[in-house]
Design a protein around this motif. Structure first.
Motif, mmCIF file in Angstrom:
data_model
loop_
_atom_site.group_PDB
_atom_site.id
_atom_site.type_symbol
_atom_site.label_atom_id
_atom_site.label_comp_id
_atom_site.label_asym_id
_atom_site.label_seq_id
_atom_site.Cartn_x
_atom_site.Cartn_y
_atom_site.Cartn_z
ATOM 1 N N PRO A 38 0.825 -1.201 0.000
ATOM 2 C CA PRO A 38 0.000 0.000 0.000
ATOM 3 C C PRO A 38 0.865 1.260 0.000
ATOM 4 N N GLN A 39 0.391 2.294 -0.690
ATOM 5 C CA GLN A 39 1.153 3.536 -0.745
ATOM 6 C C GLN A 39 1.416 4.045 0.652
ATOM 7 N N GLN A 40 2.635 4.444 0.896
ATOM 8 C CA GLN A 40 3.027 4.926 2.208
ATOM 9 C C GLN A 40 3.115 6.440 2.211
ATOM 10 N N GLY A 41 2.556 7.060 1.239
ATOM 11 C CA GLY A 41 2.661 8.500 1.114
ATOM 12 C C GLY A 41 3.769 8.845 0.131
ATOM 13 N N LYS A 42 3.810 10.086 -0.238
ATOM 14 C CA LYS A 42 4.779 10.519 -1.235
ATOM 15 C C LYS A 42 6.045 11.072 -0.614
ATOM 16 N N ASN A 43 6.126 11.090 0.697
ATOM 17 C CA ASN A 43 7.291 11.653 1.359
ATOM 18 C C ASN A 43 8.051 10.596 2.141
ATOM 19 N N ILE A 44 9.374 10.757 2.187
ATOM 20 C CA ILE A 44 10.188 9.957 3.087
ATOM 21 C C ILE A 44 11.130 10.909 3.803
ATOM 22 N N SER A 45 11.576 10.470 4.954
ATOM 23 C CA SER A 45 12.523 11.246 5.737
ATOM 24 C C SER A 45 13.666 10.321 6.133
ATOM 25 N N ILE A 46 14.892 10.782 5.954
ATOM 26 C CA ILE A 46 16.066 10.010 6.318
ATOM 27 C C ILE A 46 16.812 10.765 7.408
ATOM 28 N N SER A 47 17.107 10.057 8.485
ATOM 29 C CA SER A 47 17.832 10.643 9.598
ATOM 30 C C SER A 47 19.046 9.776 9.907
ATOM 31 N N ILE A 48 20.227 10.376 9.835
ATOM 32 C CA ILE A 48 21.467 9.668 10.159
ATOM 33 C C ILE A 48 22.137 10.424 11.290
ATOM 34 N N SER A 49 22.319 9.733 12.399
ATOM 35 C CA SER A 49 22.947 10.336 13.575
ATOM 36 C C SER A 49 23.987 9.358 14.104
ATOM 37 N N GLY A 50 25.262 9.706 13.938
ATOM 38 C CA GLY A 50 26.325 8.777 14.314
ATOM 39 C C GLY A 50 26.244 7.550 13.426
ATOM 40 N N ASN A 51 26.079 6.375 14.049
ATOM 41 C CA ASN A 51 25.972 5.143 13.256
ATOM 42 C C ASN A 51 24.530 4.646 13.158
ATOM 43 N N LYS A 52 23.570 5.470 13.578
ATOM 44 C CA LYS A 52 22.154 5.082 13.515
ATOM 45 C C LYS A 52 21.465 5.747 12.332
ATOM 46 N N VAL A 53 20.656 4.936 11.635
ATOM 47 C CA VAL A 53 19.929 5.404 10.460
ATOM 48 C C VAL A 53 18.455 5.077 10.643
ATOM 49 N N LYS A 54 17.591 6.061 10.388
ATOM 50 C CA LYS A 54 16.148 5.824 10.429
ATOM 51 C C LYS A 54 15.552 6.329 9.126
ATOM 52 N N ILE A 55 14.680 5.508 8.552
ATOM 53 C CA ILE A 55 13.974 5.889 7.333
ATOM 54 C C ILE A 55 12.486 5.869 7.644
ATOM 55 N N ASP A 56 11.858 7.022 7.550
ATOM 56 C CA ASP A 56 10.427 7.143 7.848
ATOM 57 C C ASP A 56 9.688 7.381 6.538
ATOM 58 N N ARG A 57 8.828 6.422 6.190
ATOM 59 C CA ARG A 57 8.052 6.532 4.949
ATOM 60 C C ARG A 57 6.594 6.872 5.220
ATOM 61 N N GLY A 58 6.296 7.263 6.449
ATOM 62 C CA GLY A 58 4.933 7.632 6.782
ATOM 63 C C GLY A 58 4.058 6.460 7.167
ATOM 64 N N ASP A 59 4.644 5.275 7.303
ATOM 65 C CA ASP A 59 3.902 4.086 7.704
ATOM 66 C C ASP A 59 4.436 3.625 9.054
ATOM 67 N N PRO A 60 3.646 3.784 10.131
ATOM 68 C CA PRO A 60 4.147 3.410 11.458
ATOM 69 C C PRO A 60 4.494 1.931 11.585
ATOM 70 N N LYS A 61 3.949 1.083 10.715
ATOM 71 C CA LYS A 61 4.254 -0.343 10.753
ATOM 72 C C LYS A 61 5.611 -0.652 10.126
ATOM 73 N N PHE A 62 6.134 0.285 9.332
ATOM 74 C CA PHE A 62 7.405 0.039 8.666
ATOM 75 C C PHE A 62 8.222 1.328 8.629
ATOM 76 N N SER A 63 8.836 1.653 9.744
ATOM 77 C CA SER A 63 9.766 2.775 9.848
ATOM 78 C C SER A 63 11.060 2.229 10.434
ATOM 79 N N PRO A 64 11.828 1.530 9.609
ATOM 80 C CA PRO A 64 12.984 0.794 10.122
ATOM 81 C C PRO A 64 14.096 1.690 10.652
ATOM 82 N N GLU A 65 14.825 1.132 11.607
ATOM 83 C CA GLU A 65 16.030 1.761 12.131
ATOM 84 C C GLU A 65 17.178 0.784 11.946
#
Length: 136
Positions: A38-65
C-alpha cells in the motif's frame, strides 16, 4: 550535501512490475494478485545520527532503524528479515536477507535528487526506481 532530510516523490519507474515479480504468490482477500505494498505517502525522511539510520516513509508499521555496518532485524509486510546498512559518501545501501532471496535498496543523493533503486537476487525480478526531490 547530506542524506539527512525530507524528500517528496517525483516519479516511480518499474515499481509495480518489481513487486509483482518479487511476490507473485501474494494474494488479496478475494484471491486477486497484489502489486506494490500500500502507498506509504509521497514523502520519506532520512535521519542519520552517528551510526544510527532511520527511514520514515509515513507508515508506522514500517519505519525501520538500522545501525551502520551491523545486522539488525527488519520487520514489515508480515515478515522479519536480517538487514545491514552501509554508508559511503551520499549513498546509503540496505541489504535485507530473507529465506528465499536478498533485496537491496540503494539511496543515492545527487544535488537535491534522491534516487532509490530496488533490486532482488530472485531471478526474474526487474529493478525499480523511485525518484525524490529534497524538500528540506
Amino acid at each position: 550535501m547530506s542524506l539527512n532530510g525530507s524528500y517528496e516523490l517525483v516519479k516511480s519507474e518499474g515499481l509495480e512490475e518489481h513487486f509483482k515479480a518479487l511476490a507473485p504468490e501474494h494474494k488479496g482477500p478475494q484471491g486477486e494478485r497484489k502489486g506494490p505494498p500500500p502507498q506509504q505517502g509521497k514523502n520519506i525522511s532520512i535521519s542519520i545520527s552517528g551510526n544510527k539510520v532511520k527511514i520514515d516513509r509515513g507508515d508506522p508499521k514500517f519505519s525501520p532503524e538500522y545501525i551502520l555496518g551491523e545486522e539488525v532485524d527488519e520487520q514489515g509486510f508480515g515478515s522479519t528479515r536480517k538487514a545491514k546498512a552501509t554508508l559511503a559518501d551520499n549513498v546509503l545501501t540496505i541489504e535485507s536477507r530473507g529465506d528465499k532471496d536478498t533485496t537491496k535498496r540503494v539511496y543515492a543523493l545527487s544535488g537535491s535528487e534522491l534516487v532509490v533503486t530496488l533490486s532482488s537476487s530472485k531471478p526474474g525480478v526487474p529493478e525499480a526506481r523511485r525518484i525524490y526531490k529534497k524538500v528540506n
